[in-house]
Structure formats: structure tokens, C-alpha cells
Design a protein around this motif. Structure first.
Motif, short mmCIF file in Angstrom:
data_model
loop_
_atom_site.label_atom_id
_atom_site.label_comp_id
_atom_site.label_asym_id
_atom_site.label_seq_id
_atom_site.Cartn_x
_atom_site.Cartn_y
_atom_site.Cartn_z
N THR B 259 0.76 -1.08 0.00
CA THR B 259 0.15 -0.16 0.06
C THR B 259 0.91 1.14 0.02
O THR B 259 0.47 2.13 -0.71
CB THR B 259 -0.99 -0.10 1.33
OG1 THR B 259 -0.09 -0.32 2.55
CG2 THR B 259 -1.94 -1.06 1.26
N LEU B 262 2.16 1.77 -3.33
CA LEU B 262 1.25 2.31 -4.50
C LEU B 262 1.11 3.95 -4.09
O LEU B 262 1.14 4.61 -5.18
CB LEU B 262 -0.01 1.48 -4.13
CG LEU B 262 -1.02 1.75 -5.18
CD1 LEU B 262 -0.66 1.37 -6.55
CD2 LEU B 262 -2.39 0.93 -4.59
N ARG B 263 0.99 4.00 -2.81
CA ARG B 263 0.71 5.57 -2.56
C ARG B 263 1.85 6.21 -3.12
O ARG B 263 1.72 7.45 -3.59
CB ARG B 263 0.62 5.62 -1.25
CG ARG B 263 0.49 7.07 -0.42
CD ARG B 263 -0.37 7.08 0.84
NE ARG B 263 -1.53 6.60 1.05
CZ ARG B 263 -1.88 5.19 1.70
NH1 ARG B 263 -0.79 4.78 2.34
NH2 ARG B 263 -3.05 4.94 1.71
N LYS B 266 2.00 6.87 -6.84
CA LYS B 266 0.88 7.84 -7.27
C LYS B 266 1.36 9.04 -6.74
O LYS B 266 1.23 10.17 -7.46
CB LYS B 266 -0.19 7.35 -6.34
CG LYS B 266 -1.39 8.55 -6.47
CD LYS B 266 -2.54 7.66 -7.29
CE LYS B 266 -3.78 8.41 -7.53
NZ LYS B 266 -4.73 7.72 -8.27
N GLY B 269 3.35 10.61 -9.31
CA GLY B 269 2.94 10.90 -10.51
C GLY B 269 3.28 9.67 -11.46
O GLY B 269 3.18 9.92 -12.57
N ASN B 271 2.60 6.44 -13.16
CA ASN B 271 1.37 5.91 -13.46
C ASN B 271 1.78 4.03 -13.30
O ASN B 271 2.40 3.47 -14.08
CB ASN B 271 1.07 6.12 -14.95
CG ASN B 271 -0.45 5.68 -15.22
OD1 ASN B 271 -0.88 4.68 -14.69
ND2 ASN B 271 -1.10 6.40 -16.07
N LEU B 278 3.43 -2.98 -10.69
CA LEU B 278 3.45 -3.39 -9.28
C LEU B 278 2.60 -4.44 -9.02
O LEU B 278 1.41 -4.52 -9.36
CB LEU B 278 2.92 -2.09 -8.61
CG LEU B 278 3.01 -2.18 -7.13
CD1 LEU B 278 4.07 -2.28 -6.54
CD2 LEU B 278 2.05 -0.84 -6.67
N LEU B 290 -9.08 -0.58 -7.17
CA LEU B 290 -8.07 0.28 -7.58
C LEU B 290 -8.00 0.77 -8.82
O LEU B 290 -8.52 0.05 -9.81
CB LEU B 290 -6.56 -0.12 -7.10
CG LEU B 290 -6.45 -0.19 -5.34
CD1 LEU B 290 -5.12 -0.87 -5.13
CD2 LEU B 290 -6.55 1.06 -4.93
#
Lengths: 349, 349
Positions: B259, B262-263, B266, B269, B271, B278, B290
Motif C-alpha cells: 500500500t 502504491l501511494r 501515485k 505521478g 502511472n 506493481l 484500484l
DNA sequence: TTGTATGCGTTATCAG
DNA sequence: CTGATAACGCATACAA
């Protein structure tokens, strides 16, 4: 230590002293000579002596453990609450005994009986959706058991309560949808037996009214089991989607309802927020990573747990009479996500 | 009941009997006359008598409560594990006492001391990332405390263990990335002090090797605190992204790391999965929602909790000697998500 | 069939 | 300064 535990008696025997002397020496009593203290304490240290808390509990009539009853641990909101409770409990030398009602009244009562009979020093509880009869809790309260309600409170019992501003949270959520142009806003909520449901529904109604939108009863849906039963959420969702005049947005008034709504909409191929607006109470960490980032109403779960435990401690440690209760209202947070335009690229996965 | 509790002594006095008679009558002993039993039991019932479990514990040297130590409750994986543990415990009349190590060795030891000194009947533990010295646990084990390890096990201690097939899970995850065309696959993992880390890393290595990809040490990153410290994950992520030859995919070898990765991506930026593939171990419920739906390796957390508790019960109830231990290996699940093309529409929110 | 005495580990109260 | 004893609530071996 449970096995081969060394006791005061053992120390007394080994050192040729009486148990009371040892006891006092260990507690650093002034009426014991320095020399004796030293000997006893050294021996205790070396043999890894720990007082037996069960015996202490029996004597002191306190267990230094508190009970927590929530509907479900594996729920982001409640696990965060428990996290907060545990952190304060830990710092104060208290154990936390967890029990789950799974939204069943029967289980709640059984857990309650079990925990109280285990001589917990206090109780933090968030009642189940199924609970209508609170006589057991009332009885407990009358017997001076320290109780703190969290989130799902029982109005009629006068004790400490920790809640969030549910009215405002729901009002903000609904308003947010209205601002985005939605007009026909449905709500999926827990049964109105829950205090939070009433408040959130009131906030929803007020937001509609303040924006000149009339409340439509066919857009108000209840889930008796608080989203625990997926098919139930599915049913109300289907009812909403099958309306001849389908809503253009949904406000989900609880954590579990929010995630289940999202999942159901996705399953039906309904694009949020284009085909259907959606906002909800949610403490899921990943809301901002959703597709698209989803605005949510977040409750300060960890803090609520901390506050509840602190209040409970005050009562337990008798710094505050149970009659002098208070209701802490923490603010909800409207997390507006995805306000920036998302770059859309082709996906591989 | 803790307050104004009625005791055997009270009943005896009220009925003009001795405490032992009352005690036996309540336990339905054959050596008590039907008549006396009836009187005693009725009186007890009417006055809501409950035996004091603290006194029982002191006498029987068991508490009917078990301890659970995990790094963090508010973690989807562990909260599901606890859910499983609690469900079995509940059905068998056991309380669950929860403690969090927060990935700190010191806290783990303190919790351990605290729980064991509270005379728990057994222990289920998932050790912290920081723990290297297990002498305390060993000592406990030697003292015949029933212990079951879950997920993060200690190899050197011979007792029951419940794990998933970490090697295969990591192998599957890595292979999945390779199949999607990624070649320069980084891994972010917990410190190698953890059994699971070693196994997952081995699976990762094997998958690379089997596909003719050489392992590159600069793509292997450790997080000493298991993702608890966000900045730490941030640092290793930055290190990876700042490599002159940046990886094209990342395998996150633990829930929290997934998590957070992923954060972080993000936030930068980047993608996923276009700019960066991932996949990770994750028990987050919303992974499939998601953007884009993220494939994950899921551990059967609830079942692991159930199995662990069942094993523990067997030992506690002495149906099985501690020496006759076993290691349960449950299968991980590779959830491939987003395989269908997602419709892309404009977003309002 | 029922009562008495003891012990589980600890501390408090009283004696010495 | 230290020791003996009682008490917390319960179960049980032993007595009656």
C-alpha cells in the motif's frame, strides 16, 4: 509466569524470611532494613520474579484489563479505534480484551457476560446494529461498571460517550454531492436503531432541504446488518438501481456500506462518478488511490479510541465519578479527492 | 460480576449451608441431594450468581484467555488473522488479549512479559521486524507455555507454526510481472531477520532465474520497520526511482509495503502499471477497485488465524504434547485483476 | 449427604 | 525491623 513460576513464598523459603517480609522488601517498604531489601530484591531479580497478577487481582479486586466490544475487528474503522485504545491502555499498564459482536445482539450479550464475569475493570463498547434492548448494559452501568460508548452509543445510559459529528459529516457528504451537480441522491444506511444512523440521516435530510431538494423516501435504504451481509447491501442496491427514476448519486452512511456499495456498482458496470455519484463514511486507507479517487467522510478513529480509553481510565482510577459523564464530539473530515484531473493512460495490467 | 458480586459465601450464608455444599451443588455434584441442589441452584439463578473467574484462575492455574501479539492491529492482514483467532476462541470460551509490538523489539518483550505474567494459557505471536534475539520466547517455550507462531515464525523454536507458502507466493507474483513483459523487477521487502522475507526473496530470485533474468542486488531494498515508517519506504522508493537504470516493475513483499509503494508511486505521478509495474502481498479488500485494478498475492489471513487458534487449543487442552509440533503451510492466492479492458470515461469528481 | 480445613499468591493488620 | 495470620473466591481432600 505461569509455568514453574517463582513466588514470594519461594523467595521467603530460600532466604529464610517470612513471606510478609519479602513482600514488603519487594515493595520497598520503609519498615524493612536496607540490607534485607537488597538481599530480597537481588534474589528476586536474579530469579526473574514477577508478582502473580491473578492473585493480585483477587486481592485488589481489579484486573488491570478492560474489555472492548465492537461488531468486527477486521473493519478499517474499528481496527483503528482499537489501535487508539490499545496505545493508551499499553501506556497505562492495561490489557485489552477484544470481543466481536458480529452485529448480533445475542453475541453482544454473551460477550458482555463473559467479559464482565472475567472481572474487567471497564468496558468500551460500540453496540451492534441488532441491539434494541439495553437492559443488560443498564444493569451493568447501575452496578458501577465503568463504561464508555464509542461511535454507536446508547442515549438512555448516562455515561461517557465518544462520537463524531455525524450530522455534520452526513451534511457535508450530501452537500458535496449536490455541489457536484447530483440531485437525486439516495442514502444507504444502518438501521435506525443506531444513534449514528439517525444523526447521519438527519444530516442528509438537512442538506437536501437546505438545497431545496425534497426528501424522497424511496431513496432511503436500510441495511439491518450494517453491511455485514453482502447480499443485503446487494438487495437494497438493486432496489435503488431498479427504480424507474434511478438515483444519480448515493451516500453510504457507514464504512462497510461504502466499500460494499462501491464494489456492487463496479460489479454492475456502473461508472462512478459518471454514471453514479458516490460518497460515504470510510476509513479505508486507500480511498485516494481508487478509480477515480473517491471523496469520503473520515472519522478520526484512532483519536476516538484514545479519547475513549482516557475517559475510561479516569473513571477506573476514580479521578472522576461515573455520574459526572461527558460526551466528546470529534469532528469528521471531508476528504475531497480526485479534484485534479487524472491523466489517463493505457493500461497494461 | 465485579460490583456487588454475589459469592458462594453469600449463598451459603443466606441458605444456612456451608460454602462447600453450595460449591458442589452448583457444580451438580452427585454427592448432594436433589433437594439441596435445587434450592441452591434456584437461589443462584435468581441472584444472578457467576463464579469469579479470577478466583478460579488462581485455583486452577489457568485463565481461559490467550495472548496475541502482532505488529499492528490496524493492518488488514493482521486484523483478519485476529478475526479468525477470535472466532475459534469465542466458540471455545476463551478470551483474546491483544497486544501490538509496533515492530519494536522492546515493546514485544514488554508485551510478552506482561501477557505471560497475566497468566495467559497460550500465545499466538507474529514477531516484529526488529526482533533478532528470541531467548525470551525460547525460555517461555521451555517453560511449556503453549506457543503458536503465525506468519512471521521463529525457525529455531520447535512449536506449532502457521504460515503460507511464501516462496510460491513470491514466485507467482514475480512471474506474473515477467509474463506482463516487465524485466527489470525490483523488490521491496521486510528485513531478512524475518522468516517470511527470506522465503519471499527466495521466490523472487527463483522466478527471475527461471526466466533467465539475472538478479540485481541494487534492485533489492529492505525496510527495517516493515513499512511502519513511511519515510523509510519513501527512501527506498526514491533510491529505486533515482537509479540511472530505473526498474520497470516493483514487487512489494508485504501488506504495508504494497500500500505504501502504491501511494508513493501515485504521489510521484508514476502511472501504474504503464510507467511502472506493481504487485505485492496484500489483504486489502479494495485492491480490485484500484486504478487500475491491482493484482495481488493474498494470504488466507482469517483461515490462518483459525488454524493457529485450533492448534493452540489442542496444546492447551493437552490433547497433544508440545513436542509433537507441526507446521501448517497454507496456499497463497494470486489474484489477477483488471485483466479485462477498463472503460475509460471522463470523471466529474 | 453435608461440613471443615486447606491452598492457590498476595498484601494488610496486628503482634512481637 | 520482622513474623504470623487472615482475607480475597473457589474447589477439594478429608471428616463426620
Amino acid at each position: 509466569m505461569k509455568f514453574e513460576a517463582i513466588t514470594i513464598k519461594d523467595i521467603a523459603k530460600a532466604l529464610g524470611l517470612s513471606t510478609s517480609t519479602v513482600s514488603r522488601a519487594l515493595r520497598d517498604s520503609h519498615e524493612i532494613s536496607q540490607e534485607t531489601k537488597r538481599i530480597v530484591q537481588e534474589y528476586a531479580e536474579k530469579n526473574n520474579y514477577h508478582p502473580n497478577p491473578i492473585a493480585l487481582s483477587l486481592k485488589e479486586r481489579r484486573s488491570r484489563s478492560i474489555g472492548v466490544i465492537v461488531c468486527e475487528i477486521a473493519n478499517s474503522y474499528f481496527s483503528q479505534v482499537i489501535n487508539g485504545i490499545e496505545s493508551i491502555a499499553y501506556n497505562n499498564g492495561y490489557n485489552v480484551i477484544i470481543a466481536q459482536s458480529r452485529e448480533s445482539f445475542e453475541r453482544e450479550i454473551l460477550n458482555l457476560q463473559y467479559l464482565t464475569s472475567r472481572s474487567i475493570d471497564g468496558l468500551i463498547i460500540s453496540v451492534s446494529t441488532e441491539s434494541k434492548n439495553f437492559s443488560y448494559l443498564k444493569e451493568l452501568h447501575e452496578k458501577k461498571m465503568p463504561i464508555v460508548f464509542i461511535d454507536r452509543i446508547v442515549d438512555e445510559i448516562e455515561t461517557h460517550k465518544v462520537i463524531t459529528d455525524n450530522f455534520k459529516g452526513a451534511y457535508d457528504a450530501t452537500s458535496h454531492l449536490i455541489e457536484r451537480g447530483y440531485r437525486r441522491i439516495a442514502v444507504i444506511t444502518n438501521p435506525h436503531t443506531l444513534s449514528i444512523s439517525k444523526e447521519r440521516l438527519a444530516g442528509y435530510n438537512a442538506a437536501l432541504k437546505d438545497n431545496g431538494i425534497s426528501v424522497n423516501e424511496e431513496l432511503v435504504k436500510y441495511c439491518q446488518h450494517g453491511g455485514m451481509v453482502y447480499s443485503e447491501v446487494q438487495n437494497v442496491m438493486n432496489e435503488l438501481l431498479d427504480l424507474e427514476n434511478r438515483p444519480d448519486a448515493i451516500f453510504a452512511a457507514a464504512d462497510k456500506l461504502t466499500t460494499n456499495s462501491l464494489r456492487l456498482l463496479k460489479a454492475r458496470g456502473i461508472n462512478v462518478p459518471v454514471d453514479m455519484g458516490l460518497i460515504g463514511f470510510s476509513n479505508i486507507d486507500l480511498a485516494e488511490l481508487l478509480n477515480p479517487p473517491m471523496s469520503v467522510i473520515r472519522q478520526p478513529a484512532f483519536e476516538m479510541g484514545e479519547v475513549a480509553m482516557k475517559l475510561l481510565l479516569q473513571v477506573i482510577e476514580s479521578k472522576r465519578p461515573v455520574t459526572d459523564f461527558e460526551t466528546k464530539v470529534l469532528a469528521t473530515e471531508l476528504l475531497i479527492r480526485g479534484s485534479t484531473k487524472e491523466k489517463k493512460k493505457q493500461m497494461i495490467n
